[in-house]
Enzyme design. Sequence first.
Site, PDB file in Angstrom:
ATOM      1  N   ARG A  16      -0.831  -3.824   7.480  1.00 24.93           N
ATOM      2  CA  ARG A  16      -2.280  -3.588   7.631  1.00 24.93           C
ATOM      3  C   ARG A  16      -2.956  -3.733   6.275  1.00 24.93           C
ATOM      4  O   ARG A  16      -2.286  -3.902   5.248  1.00 24.93           O
ATOM      5  CB  ARG A  16      -2.547  -2.212   8.249  1.00 24.93           C
ATOM      6  CG  ARG A  16      -1.979  -1.030   7.466  1.00 24.93           C
ATOM      7  CD  ARG A  16      -2.019   0.239   8.319  1.00 24.93           C
ATOM      8  NE  ARG A  16      -1.355   1.354   7.661  1.00 24.93           N
ATOM      9  CZ  ARG A  16      -1.985   2.266   6.913  1.00 24.93           C
ATOM     10  NH1 ARG A  16      -3.285   2.191   6.748  1.00 24.93           N
ATOM     11  NH2 ARG A  16      -1.303   3.250   6.369  1.00 24.93           N
ATOM     12  N   GLY A  17      -4.299  -3.660   6.295  1.00 28.67           N
ATOM     13  CA  GLY A  17      -5.069  -3.655   5.053  1.00 28.67           C
ATOM     14  C   GLY A  17      -4.846  -4.891   4.189  1.00 28.67           C
ATOM     15  O   GLY A  17      -4.734  -6.014   4.686  1.00 28.67           O
ATOM     16  N   ILE A  18      -4.776  -4.667   2.888  1.00 28.48           N
ATOM     17  CA  ILE A  18      -4.672  -5.790   1.942  1.00 28.48           C
ATOM     18  C   ILE A  18      -3.329  -6.513   2.106  1.00 28.48           C
ATOM     19  O   ILE A  18      -3.234  -7.727   1.925  1.00 28.48           O
ATOM     20  CB  ILE A  18      -4.855  -5.292   0.485  1.00 28.48           C
ATOM     21  CG1 ILE A  18      -6.216  -4.590   0.321  1.00 28.48           C
ATOM     22  CG2 ILE A  18      -4.755  -6.445  -0.507  1.00 28.48           C
ATOM     23  CD1 ILE A  18      -6.408  -3.880  -1.024  1.00 28.48           C
ATOM     24  N   VAL A  62       9.487   1.353   0.457  1.00 28.19           N
ATOM     25  CA  VAL A  62       9.733   1.069  -0.964  1.00 28.19           C
ATOM     26  C   VAL A  62      10.300   2.272  -1.723  1.00 28.19           C
ATOM     27  O   VAL A  62      10.775   2.119  -2.855  1.00 28.19           O
ATOM     28  CB  VAL A  62       8.462   0.549  -1.690  1.00 28.19           C
ATOM     29  CG1 VAL A  62       8.012  -0.787  -1.105  1.00 28.19           C
ATOM     30  CG2 VAL A  62       7.324   1.566  -1.666  1.00 28.19           C
ATOM     31  N   ASN A  84       2.428  -4.381  -2.916  1.00 28.51           N
ATOM     32  CA  ASN A  84       1.135  -3.951  -2.371  1.00 28.51           C
ATOM     33  C   ASN A  84       1.171  -2.534  -1.801  1.00 28.51           C
ATOM     34  O   ASN A  84       0.153  -1.840  -1.815  1.00 28.51           O
ATOM     35  CB  ASN A  84       0.725  -4.967  -1.280  1.00 28.51           C
ATOM     36  CG  ASN A  84      -0.371  -4.438  -0.393  1.00 28.51           C
ATOM     37  OD1 ASN A  84      -1.539  -4.451  -0.757  1.00 28.51           O
ATOM     38  ND2 ASN A  84       0.007  -3.920   0.787  1.00 28.51           N
ATOM     39  N   TYR A 150      -4.177   9.928  -7.794  1.00 25.70           N
ATOM     40  CA  TYR A 150      -4.004   8.511  -7.440  1.00 25.70           C
ATOM     41  C   TYR A 150      -4.314   7.643  -8.665  1.00 25.70           C
ATOM     42  O   TYR A 150      -3.558   6.723  -8.993  1.00 25.70           O
ATOM     43  CB  TYR A 150      -4.943   8.167  -6.279  1.00 25.70           C
ATOM     44  CG  TYR A 150      -5.069   6.693  -5.960  1.00 25.70           C
ATOM     45  CD1 TYR A 150      -4.124   6.048  -5.166  1.00 25.70           C
ATOM     46  CD2 TYR A 150      -6.159   5.945  -6.426  1.00 25.70           C
ATOM     47  CE1 TYR A 150      -4.256   4.692  -4.858  1.00 25.70           C
ATOM     48  CE2 TYR A 150      -6.293   4.604  -6.128  1.00 25.70           C
ATOM     49  CZ  TYR A 150      -5.343   3.973  -5.347  1.00 25.70           C
ATOM     50  OH  TYR A 150      -5.476   2.641  -5.046  1.00 25.70           O
ATOM     51  N   LYS A 154      -1.948   4.896 -10.647  1.00 22.86           N
ATOM     52  CA  LYS A 154      -2.301   3.487 -10.828  1.00 22.86           C
ATOM     53  C   LYS A 154      -2.355   3.116 -12.316  1.00 22.86           C
ATOM     54  O   LYS A 154      -2.142   1.960 -12.678  1.00 22.86           O
ATOM     55  CB  LYS A 154      -3.626   3.181 -10.111  1.00 22.86           C
ATOM     56  CG  LYS A 154      -3.498   3.239  -8.581  1.00 22.86           C
ATOM     57  CD  LYS A 154      -2.531   2.162  -8.063  1.00 22.86           C
ATOM     58  CE  LYS A 154      -2.444   2.119  -6.557  1.00 22.86           C
ATOM     59  NZ  LYS A 154      -1.597   1.017  -6.051  1.00 22.86           N
ATOM     60  N   PRO A 180      -8.401  -3.831  -8.226  1.00 21.80           N
ATOM     61  CA  PRO A 180      -9.568  -3.919  -7.335  1.00 21.80           C
ATOM     62  C   PRO A 180     -10.462  -2.688  -7.405  1.00 21.80           C
ATOM     63  O   PRO A 180     -10.013  -1.584  -7.724  1.00 21.80           O
ATOM     64  CB  PRO A 180      -8.947  -4.004  -5.924  1.00 21.80           C
ATOM     65  CG  PRO A 180      -7.480  -4.194  -6.119  1.00 21.80           C
ATOM     66  CD  PRO A 180      -7.162  -3.653  -7.472  1.00 21.80           C
ATOM     67  N   ASP A 184     -12.305  -2.883   1.891  1.00 23.76           N
ATOM     68  CA  ASP A 184     -12.595  -2.371   3.230  1.00 23.76           C
ATOM     69  C   ASP A 184     -11.321  -2.237   4.090  1.00 23.76           C
ATOM     70  O   ASP A 184     -11.051  -3.070   4.953  1.00 23.76           O
ATOM     71  CB  ASP A 184     -13.599  -3.320   3.900  1.00 23.76           C
ATOM     72  CG  ASP A 184     -14.267  -2.654   5.091  1.00 23.76           C
ATOM     73  OD1 ASP A 184     -14.009  -1.466   5.341  1.00 23.76           O
ATOM     74  OD2 ASP A 184     -15.049  -3.351   5.768  1.00 23.76           O
TER      75      ASP A 184
HETATM   76  N1  LIG Z   1      -8.495  -0.089  -0.377  1.00 21.15           N
HETATM   77  C1  LIG Z   1      -8.915   0.023  -1.640  1.00 21.15           C
HETATM   78  O1  LIG Z   1     -10.094   0.342  -1.898  1.00 21.15           O
HETATM   79  C2  LIG Z   1      -7.992  -0.263  -2.794  1.00 21.15           C
HETATM   80  C3  LIG Z   1      -8.543  -0.378  -4.080  1.00 21.15           C
HETATM   81  C4  LIG Z   1      -7.691  -0.606  -5.164  1.00 21.15           C
HETATM   82  C5  LIG Z   1      -6.334  -0.755  -4.965  1.00 21.15           C
HETATM   83  N2  LIG Z   1      -5.820  -0.643  -3.691  1.00 21.15           N
HETATM   84  C6  LIG Z   1      -4.365  -0.763  -3.545  1.00 21.15           C
HETATM   85  O2  LIG Z   1      -4.067  -1.852  -2.683  1.00 21.15           O
HETATM   86  C7  LIG Z   1      -2.850  -1.593  -1.979  1.00 21.15           C
HETATM   87  C8  LIG Z   1      -3.070  -1.757  -0.484  1.00 21.15           C
HETATM   88  O3  LIG Z   1      -4.048  -0.794  -0.083  1.00 21.15           O
HETATM   89  P1  LIG Z   1      -4.824  -0.841   1.313  1.00 21.15           P
HETATM   90  O4  LIG Z   1      -6.232  -0.582   1.007  1.00 21.15           O
HETATM   91  O5  LIG Z   1      -4.433  -2.031   2.094  1.00 21.15           O
HETATM   92  O6  LIG Z   1      -4.241   0.505   1.976  1.00 21.15           O
HETATM   93  P2  LIG Z   1      -3.843   0.854   3.484  1.00 21.15           P
HETATM   94  O7  LIG Z   1      -4.716   0.132   4.421  1.00 21.15           O
HETATM   95  O8  LIG Z   1      -3.791   2.345   3.506  1.00 21.15           O
HETATM   96  O9  LIG Z   1      -2.358   0.261   3.592  1.00 21.15           O
HETATM   97  C9  LIG Z   1      -1.328   0.773   2.807  1.00 21.15           C
HETATM   98  C10 LIG Z   1      -0.052   0.034   3.149  1.00 21.15           C
HETATM   99  O10 LIG Z   1       1.010   0.560   2.330  1.00 21.15           O
HETATM  100  C11 LIG Z   1       2.077   0.906   3.196  1.00 21.15           C
HETATM  101  N3  LIG Z   1       2.941   1.942   2.632  1.00 21.15           N
HETATM  102  C12 LIG Z   1       2.620   3.205   2.241  1.00 21.15           C
HETATM  103  N4  LIG Z   1       3.723   3.845   1.794  1.00 21.15           N
HETATM  104  C13 LIG Z   1       4.762   2.967   1.915  1.00 21.15           C
HETATM  105  C14 LIG Z   1       6.143   3.028   1.618  1.00 21.15           C
HETATM  106  N5  LIG Z   1       6.728   4.133   1.118  1.00 21.15           N
HETATM  107  N6  LIG Z   1       6.903   1.923   1.846  1.00 21.15           N
HETATM  108  C15 LIG Z   1       6.360   0.790   2.342  1.00 21.15           C
HETATM  109  N7  LIG Z   1       5.064   0.678   2.674  1.00 21.15           N
HETATM  110  C16 LIG Z   1       4.278   1.759   2.453  1.00 21.15           C
HETATM  111  C17 LIG Z   1       1.407   1.343   4.489  1.00 21.15           C
HETATM  112  O11 LIG Z   1       2.353   1.361   5.535  1.00 21.15           O
HETATM  113  P3  LIG Z   1       2.254   2.364   6.833  1.00 21.15           P
HETATM  114  O12 LIG Z   1       1.407   1.638   7.837  1.00 21.15           O
HETATM  115  O13 LIG Z   1       3.660   2.565   7.230  1.00 21.15           O
HETATM  116  O14 LIG Z   1       1.577   3.632   6.346  1.00 21.15           O
HETATM  117  C18 LIG Z   1       0.370   0.253   4.607  1.00 21.15           C
HETATM  118  O15 LIG Z   1       0.932  -0.933   5.086  1.00 21.15           O
HETATM  119  C19 LIG Z   1      -2.431  -0.181  -2.393  1.00 21.15           C
HETATM  120  O16 LIG Z   1      -1.477  -0.242  -3.424  1.00 21.15           O
HETATM  121  C20 LIG Z   1      -3.721   0.431  -2.884  1.00 21.15           C
HETATM  122  O17 LIG Z   1      -3.505   1.511  -3.767  1.00 21.15           O
HETATM  123  C21 LIG Z   1      -6.608  -0.408  -2.608  1.00 21.15           C
END
Ligand SMILES: NC(=O)c1ccc[n+]([C@@H]2O[C@H](COP(=O)([O-])OP(=O)(O)OC[C@H]3O[C@@H](n4cnc5c(N)ncnc54)[C@H](OP(=O)(O)O)[C@@H]3O)[C@@H](O)[C@H]2O)c1
Length: 246
Positions: A16-18, A62, A84, A150, A154, A180, A184
């Site tokens: 999901r997500g990014i 991970v 990611n 958090y 990071k 980033p 969304d």
């Molecule tokens: N969204 C933002 O505004 C933003 C901004 C800056 C940086 N980021 C970074 O971008 C990355 C992706 O974020 P996102 O926004 O896509 O978040 P998200 O929608 O909450 O998705 C997070 C993903 O990480 C997975 N995950 C969490 N713990 C894990 C583990 N122990 N092993 C394997 N997978 C795991 C989740 O899997 P499950 O479905 O199993 O929970 C999910 O697929 C993250 O590193 C986040 O910190 C995000």
Amino acid sequence: MSKIKGQTALVTGANRGIGQAFVEELLSAGAAKIYATARNVESLKNLVEQGSGRVVAIQLDVTDLDQVDRAAKNHTDVSLLINNAGIATFEGLIAAKDSNAARQEMETNYFGTLNMIRAFASTLGSNGGGAIINLSSIGGHVNFPVLGSYSASKAAVHSLTQGVRAELAAQGTLVAGVYPGPVDTSMAASFPMDKTAPNEVAKAVLTGVDAGEEDIYPDPMSIEMHAALRGDPKAVERQTSEMLPA
Ligand SMILES: NC(=O)c1ccc[n+]([C@@H]2O[C@H](COP(=O)([O-])OP(=O)(O)OC[C@H]3O[C@@H](n4cnc5c(N)ncnc54)[C@H](OP(=O)(O)O)[C@@H]3O)[C@@H](O)[C@H]2O)c1
């Protein structure tokens, strides 16, 4: 040679997500094969269908060293590693009831990324160097107190990225940090700010990596904040310090 087209990629947190957006944009950019990994392999079904044979689903937490090592042992064709997977607890450093949230964030965001790089580094070297993409955050450059622990995790990812870049330079691995602003996805759902679409972020990151960039600001807010941080970092810190935890 392209770091994307014709290459074999592995994406953590791809369901999901990014992470999902990375898989979709890798398909569009001509990656030969993509290992889409997730804690729940069932949640990757749609992506595998979308990939028409180019997306392979793998179960991978991970933070589980056995699973990480098994993935590295079984998939020695990886040339692009996208770290990611991440969590955000939205806790303050002092406002949190204990330090558990801070530990969980370090375990996933920092140690999870380190686990993956340690396991795959020699594979990347054997495959011509390749590239590693680490998802930090603009919060890795300046603490957002509403996300205090958090942001600290990071910042650790940012420092890890610099150290790994130095250690893997001799084998020709490009190590890119991504910083980033709000994107969304469900992670940022409660963040009251303009957000960039995950596919736009993933596309900008892949374009940057293909151009050999080491530090990638993939959205308007991160570009603006990075410029402000270079100009007057204390002014940016004063600004983010107003965003306190409840
Ligand atoms: N969204 C933002 O505004 C933003 C901004 C800056 C940086 N980021 C970074 O971008 C990355 C992706 O974020 P996102 O926004 O896509 O978040 P998200 O929608 O909450 O998705 C997070 C993903 O990480 C997975 N995950 C969490 N713990 C894990 C583990 N122990 N092993 C394997 N997978 C795991 C989740 O899997 P499950 O479905 O199993 O929970 C999910 O697929 C993250 O590193 C986040 O910190 C995000």
